[in-house]
Scaffold this active site. Structure first.
Site, PDB file in Angstrom:
ATOM      1  N   ARG A 120      49.452 -77.850  29.430  1.00 31.64           N
ATOM      2  CA  ARG A 120      48.453 -77.054  28.269  1.00 31.64           C
ATOM      3  C   ARG A 120      47.875 -76.031  28.821  1.00 31.64           C
ATOM      4  NH1 ARG A 120      48.158 -82.382  26.213  1.00 31.64           N
ATOM      5  NH2 ARG A 120      49.888 -82.783  24.824  1.00 31.64           N
ATOM      6  N   LYS A 142      49.213 -61.187  27.189  1.00 28.79           N
ATOM      7  CA  LYS A 142      50.498 -61.679  26.664  1.00 28.79           C
ATOM      8  C   LYS A 142      51.327 -61.903  27.376  1.00 28.79           C
ATOM      9  CE  LYS A 142      50.590 -58.496  22.569  1.00 28.79           C
ATOM     10  NZ  LYS A 142      51.371 -57.275  21.941  1.00 28.79           N
ATOM     11  N   GLU A 183      54.971 -46.271  30.012  1.00 31.66           N
ATOM     12  CA  GLU A 183      53.946 -46.719  29.233  1.00 31.66           C
ATOM     13  C   GLU A 183      52.558 -45.963  29.482  1.00 31.66           C
ATOM     14  OE1 GLU A 183      53.756 -49.563  27.277  1.00 31.66           O
ATOM     15  OE2 GLU A 183      55.158 -50.860  27.807  1.00 31.66           O
ATOM     16  N   LYS A 225      43.581 -50.076  27.469  1.00 32.53           N
ATOM     17  CA  LYS A 225      43.970 -51.058  27.114  1.00 32.53           C
ATOM     18  C   LYS A 225      42.893 -52.264  27.251  1.00 32.53           C
ATOM     19  CE  LYS A 225      47.621 -54.562  27.419  1.00 32.53           C
ATOM     20  NZ  LYS A 225      48.955 -54.864  27.760  1.00 32.53           N
ATOM     21  N   GLU A 235      45.757 -59.387  18.573  1.00 30.58           N
ATOM     22  CA  GLU A 235      46.558 -58.253  17.525  1.00 30.58           C
ATOM     23  C   GLU A 235      46.336 -58.564  16.131  1.00 30.58           C
ATOM     24  OE1 GLU A 235      50.130 -57.000  19.897  1.00 30.58           O
ATOM     25  OE2 GLU A 235      50.936 -56.843  17.767  1.00 30.58           O
ATOM     26  N   ARG A 239      45.130 -53.909  18.245  1.00 25.72           N
ATOM     27  CA  ARG A 239      45.932 -53.907  19.176  1.00 25.72           C
ATOM     28  C   ARG A 239      47.302 -53.631  19.153  1.00 25.72           C
ATOM     29  NH1 ARG A 239      46.208 -58.757  23.988  1.00 25.72           N
ATOM     30  NH2 ARG A 239      47.905 -57.758  25.204  1.00 25.72           N
ATOM     31  N   ASN A 243      51.760 -51.088  20.608  1.00 28.86           N
ATOM     32  CA  ASN A 243      53.229 -51.171  20.517  1.00 28.86           C
ATOM     33  C   ASN A 243      53.944 -49.941  20.002  1.00 28.86           C
ATOM     34  OD1 ASN A 243      53.863 -54.078  20.655  1.00 28.86           O
ATOM     35  ND2 ASN A 243      52.548 -54.446  18.955  1.00 28.86           N
ATOM     36  N   HIS A 246      57.419 -49.168  20.603  1.00 26.50           N
ATOM     37  CA  HIS A 246      58.036 -50.800  21.036  1.00 26.50           C
ATOM     38  C   HIS A 246      59.054 -50.931  19.853  1.00 26.50           C
ATOM     39  CE1 HIS A 246      55.269 -50.591  24.397  1.00 26.50           C
ATOM     40  NE2 HIS A 246      55.718 -51.633  24.800  1.00 26.50           N
ATOM     41  N   HIS A 250      61.959 -52.047  22.029  1.00 24.93           N
ATOM     42  CA  HIS A 250      62.624 -53.256  22.117  1.00 24.93           C
ATOM     43  C   HIS A 250      63.910 -53.671  21.358  1.00 24.93           C
ATOM     44  CE1 HIS A 250      58.466 -55.560  22.594  1.00 24.93           C
ATOM     45  NE2 HIS A 250      58.835 -55.115  23.609  1.00 24.93           N
ATOM     46  N   HIS A 265      62.500 -51.312  30.611  1.00 25.97           N
ATOM     47  CA  HIS A 265      61.415 -51.212  29.350  1.00 25.97           C
ATOM     48  C   HIS A 265      60.851 -49.941  29.235  1.00 25.97           C
ATOM     49  CE1 HIS A 265      58.617 -53.165  26.793  1.00 25.97           C
ATOM     50  NE2 HIS A 265      57.787 -52.381  27.417  1.00 25.97           N
TER      51      HIS A 265
HETATM   52  P1  NAD Z   1      60.661 -55.521  36.334  1.00 25.75           P
HETATM   53  O1  NAD Z   1      59.667 -56.973  36.617  1.00 25.75           O
HETATM   54  O2  NAD Z   1      61.937 -56.125  35.948  1.00 25.75           O
HETATM   55  O3  NAD Z   1      60.602 -54.850  37.466  1.00 25.75           O
HETATM   56  C1  NAD Z   1      61.496 -53.752  37.766  1.00 25.75           C
HETATM   57  C2  NAD Z   1      62.194 -53.632  39.045  1.00 25.75           C
HETATM   58  O4  NAD Z   1      61.447 -53.404  40.279  1.00 25.75           O
HETATM   59  C3  NAD Z   1      62.609 -55.091  39.586  1.00 25.75           C
HETATM   60  O5  NAD Z   1      64.109 -54.881  40.021  1.00 25.75           O
HETATM   61  C4  NAD Z   1      61.845 -55.613  40.584  1.00 25.75           C
HETATM   62  O6  NAD Z   1      62.482 -56.321  41.761  1.00 25.75           O
HETATM   63  C5  NAD Z   1      61.529 -54.271  41.351  1.00 25.75           C
HETATM   64  N1  NAD Z   1      60.161 -54.235  41.972  1.00 25.75           N
HETATM   65  C6  NAD Z   1      58.916 -54.649  41.515  1.00 25.75           C
HETATM   66  N2  NAD Z   1      58.128 -54.403  42.128  1.00 25.75           N
HETATM   67  C7  NAD Z   1      58.541 -53.617  43.385  1.00 25.75           C
HETATM   68  C8  NAD Z   1      57.949 -52.875  44.423  1.00 25.75           C
HETATM   69  N3  NAD Z   1      56.749 -52.766  44.884  1.00 25.75           N
HETATM   70  N4  NAD Z   1      58.947 -52.382  45.355  1.00 25.75           N
HETATM   71  C9  NAD Z   1      60.391 -52.411  45.052  1.00 25.75           C
HETATM   72  N5  NAD Z   1      60.664 -52.892  43.926  1.00 25.75           N
HETATM   73  C10 NAD Z   1      59.786 -53.595  43.324  1.00 25.75           C
HETATM   74  O7  NAD Z   1      60.159 -54.719  35.206  1.00 25.75           O
HETATM   75  P2  NAD Z   1      58.887 -54.059  34.840  1.00 25.75           P
HETATM   76  O8  NAD Z   1      59.046 -52.641  34.321  1.00 25.75           O
HETATM   77  O9  NAD Z   1      57.565 -54.254  35.879  1.00 25.75           O
HETATM   78  O10 NAD Z   1      58.378 -55.053  33.511  1.00 25.75           O
HETATM   79  C11 NAD Z   1      59.295 -54.894  32.309  1.00 25.75           C
HETATM   80  C12 NAD Z   1      58.888 -56.258  31.583  1.00 25.75           C
HETATM   81  O11 NAD Z   1      57.507 -56.376  31.365  1.00 25.75           O
HETATM   82  C13 NAD Z   1      59.861 -56.527  30.455  1.00 25.75           C
HETATM   83  O12 NAD Z   1      59.984 -57.525  30.225  1.00 25.75           O
HETATM   84  C14 NAD Z   1      58.570 -56.032  29.398  1.00 25.75           C
HETATM   85  O13 NAD Z   1      58.985 -56.789  28.159  1.00 25.75           O
HETATM   86  C15 NAD Z   1      57.230 -56.685  29.902  1.00 25.75           C
HETATM   87  N6  NAD Z   1      56.043 -56.013  29.323  1.00 25.75           N
HETATM   88  C16 NAD Z   1      55.159 -56.811  29.125  1.00 25.75           C
HETATM   89  C17 NAD Z   1      54.141 -56.595  28.640  1.00 25.75           C
HETATM   90  C18 NAD Z   1      52.747 -57.487  28.348  1.00 25.75           C
HETATM   91  O14 NAD Z   1      51.899 -57.034  27.695  1.00 25.75           O
HETATM   92  N7  NAD Z   1      52.767 -58.843  28.720  1.00 25.75           N
HETATM   93  C19 NAD Z   1      53.805 -55.160  28.345  1.00 25.75           C
HETATM   94  C20 NAD Z   1      54.697 -54.352  28.874  1.00 25.75           C
HETATM   95  C21 NAD Z   1      55.840 -54.844  29.303  1.00 25.75           C
HETATM   96  N1  GLY Z   2      52.009 -54.209  25.646  1.00 27.66           N
HETATM   97  C1  GLY Z   2      51.366 -54.401  24.096  1.00 27.66           C
HETATM   98  C2  GLY Z   2      50.298 -55.055  24.497  1.00 27.66           C
HETATM   99  O1  GLY Z   2      49.902 -55.629  25.342  1.00 27.66           O
HETATM  100  O2  GLY Z   2      49.635 -55.385  23.186  1.00 27.66           O
END
Ligand code: NAD
Ligand code: GLY
Length: 360
Positions: A120, A142, A183, A225, A235, A239, A243, A246, A250, A265
């Site tokens: 939990r 998130k 972003e 942020k 949100e 907040r 988006n 997005h 998405h 993304h």
């Molecule tokens: P990712 O985590 O898929 O990483 C992208 C690629 O980069 C992968 O192939 C990874 O192996 C590679 N990589 C990572 N770090 C590296 C480094 N230092 N050197 C070489 N390669 C490296 O993609 P992302 O763009 O980081 O994240 C996308 C995800 O984040 C999506 O699922 C999206 O929905 C989520 N997201 C979440 C939030 C949130 O608030 N929680 C906000 C925005 C995006």
């Molecule tokens: N990436 C949108 C949020 O964190 O609210």
């Protein structure tokens, strides 16, 4: 020039530090983790990141058990989550334990959700290694996984600390740098000047992932942020602005894999931000010159500004209904009202279709 920025997300008893540094990430991460005095640590690392940058981090953390996650969005699903829960059990992580998420947004969202749900809720520290995760996903709490649509299962679970070493970005493929800039552009449109002007000025160096150019930009994005999350953690209102881009982004991300398309993304978000600017111009929220300025900033960052394949509203409709801002099945769009201003609007179908197909 300072090589370190210390920021904070201010959420009362759940406040936490966000440290941006260049070069001393492993030591700083170990310092932050030690300050939290966990009973045990489980390091959850993107497999590519573990190979490239894992050794110093493991050493600094005292060789904790490590779970590696295959790169890619496909890892943000139920199967990988179950594997992670089992790893937490096998590592004997109790309520005083700590998860360290070391990778991009995929690992951050997945490991964050595992931490949110294990017993939990146990603590998590994010060590983001992509530009996208550093400017956005590691901050704000998130967490979640995909389930036929993006992020449909998840929880708000704030980290206990965030430590980002921009030196980790040196190995990031150019396309992933661009994705992170998507972003950053979104944030700059929302924050307005001076961030927007700084991003416009620094675009060539940012595209080259120059850490000295990125550090102040990333710090400004995180500060924006952190302020929004500090005012509206769950949100209920403001907040939702984060988006921007997005709703369309998405939907495009969900459509891409069955079409054999690869759409990171941040590129999907950039296409969504450009679309939102065009819709805002058509609805009179943006004048022509402001719309042109915002789109030019995205272009200077090398971002895609239109869907890479023809898309109509009918293609999107079932996915738009799943968007968390939708009401009675109708999407509500975050739209810019100018640099630093935004609103939420329902948009007539013909405006959506026109903005999707015109590309201008
Ligand atoms: P990712 O985590 O898929 O990483 C992208 C690629 O980069 C992968 O192939 C990874 O192996 C590679 N990589 C990572 N770090 C590296 C480094 N230092 N050197 C070489 N390669 C490296 O993609 P992302 O763009 O980081 O994240 C996308 C995800 O984040 C999506 O699922 C999206 O929905 C989520 N997201 C979440 C939030 C949130 O608030 N929680 C906000 C925005 C995006
Ligand atoms: N990436 C949108 C949020 O964190 O609210």
């Amino acid at each position: 020039m300072t090589r370190r920025h210390d920021l904070a997300v201010d959420l009362g008893p759940r406040s936490y530090p966000v440290s941006l540094t260049v070069g001393d990430g492993p030591a700083l991460l170990a310092e932050r983790v030690a300050a939290l005095a966990p009973s045990r640590v489980l390091l959850v690392a993107d497999a590519t990141v573990a190979d490239l940058h894992g050794a110093p981090v493991r050493r600094a953390l005292g060789d904790p058990p490590v779970v590696t996650v295959p790169p890619g969005e496909a890892s943000k699903g139920v199967a990988r989550l179950e594997a992670l829960w089992l790893a937490l059990r096998d590592a004997g992580l109790d309520r005083d334990g700590l998860v360290v998420a070391f990778g991009g947004g995929v690992v951050g969202d997945l490991a964050g959700f595992a931490a949110a749900t294990w017993l939990r809720g146990v603590r998590v520290v994010h060590a983001p290694t992509t530009l996208l995760a550093t400017v956005d996903s590691a901050v704000g709490g998130k967490t979640g996984i995909d389930l036929g649509g993006k992020n449909l299962v998840g929880a708000f679970h704030q980290p206990s600390a965030v430590v980002a070493d921009l030196a980790w970005l040196a190995t990031l493929p150019a396309r992933e740098v661009r994705s992170g800039l998507g972003e950053a552009w979104k944030t700059a449109v929302l924050a307005g000047d001076p961030l927007l002007a700084d991003l416009e000025r620094a675009a060539p160096r940012a595209r080259a992932a120059d850490p000295d150019a990125l550090l102040p930009l990333v710090a400004a994005c995180v500060a924006h942020k952190a302020a929004v999350v500090g005012r509206d953690e769950r949100e209920a209102g403001e907040r939702a602005s984060l988006n921007l881009g997005h709703t369309l982004g998405h939907a495009l991300e969900a459509l891409a894999p069955p079409l054999g398309r690869d759409l990171p993304h941040g590129e999907a978000v950039a296409i969504g931000v450009a679309f939102a600017c065009r819709v805002a111009r058509r609805t009179g929220w943006l004048d022509d010159a402001t719309c042109a300025r915002l789109l030019a900033a995205g272009e200077a960052l090398g971002l895609p500004l239109a869907p890479p394949w023809p898309v109509t509203l009918d293609d999107l409709r079932p996915l738009l209904a799943l968007d968390k801002k939708a009401r009675a099945g109708r999407p509500r769009w975050v739209l810019p009202r100018g640099p630093g201003a935004w609103g939420l609007a329902e948009v007539p179908d013909e405006v959506v279709d026109a903005a999707l197909s015109s590309g201008s």
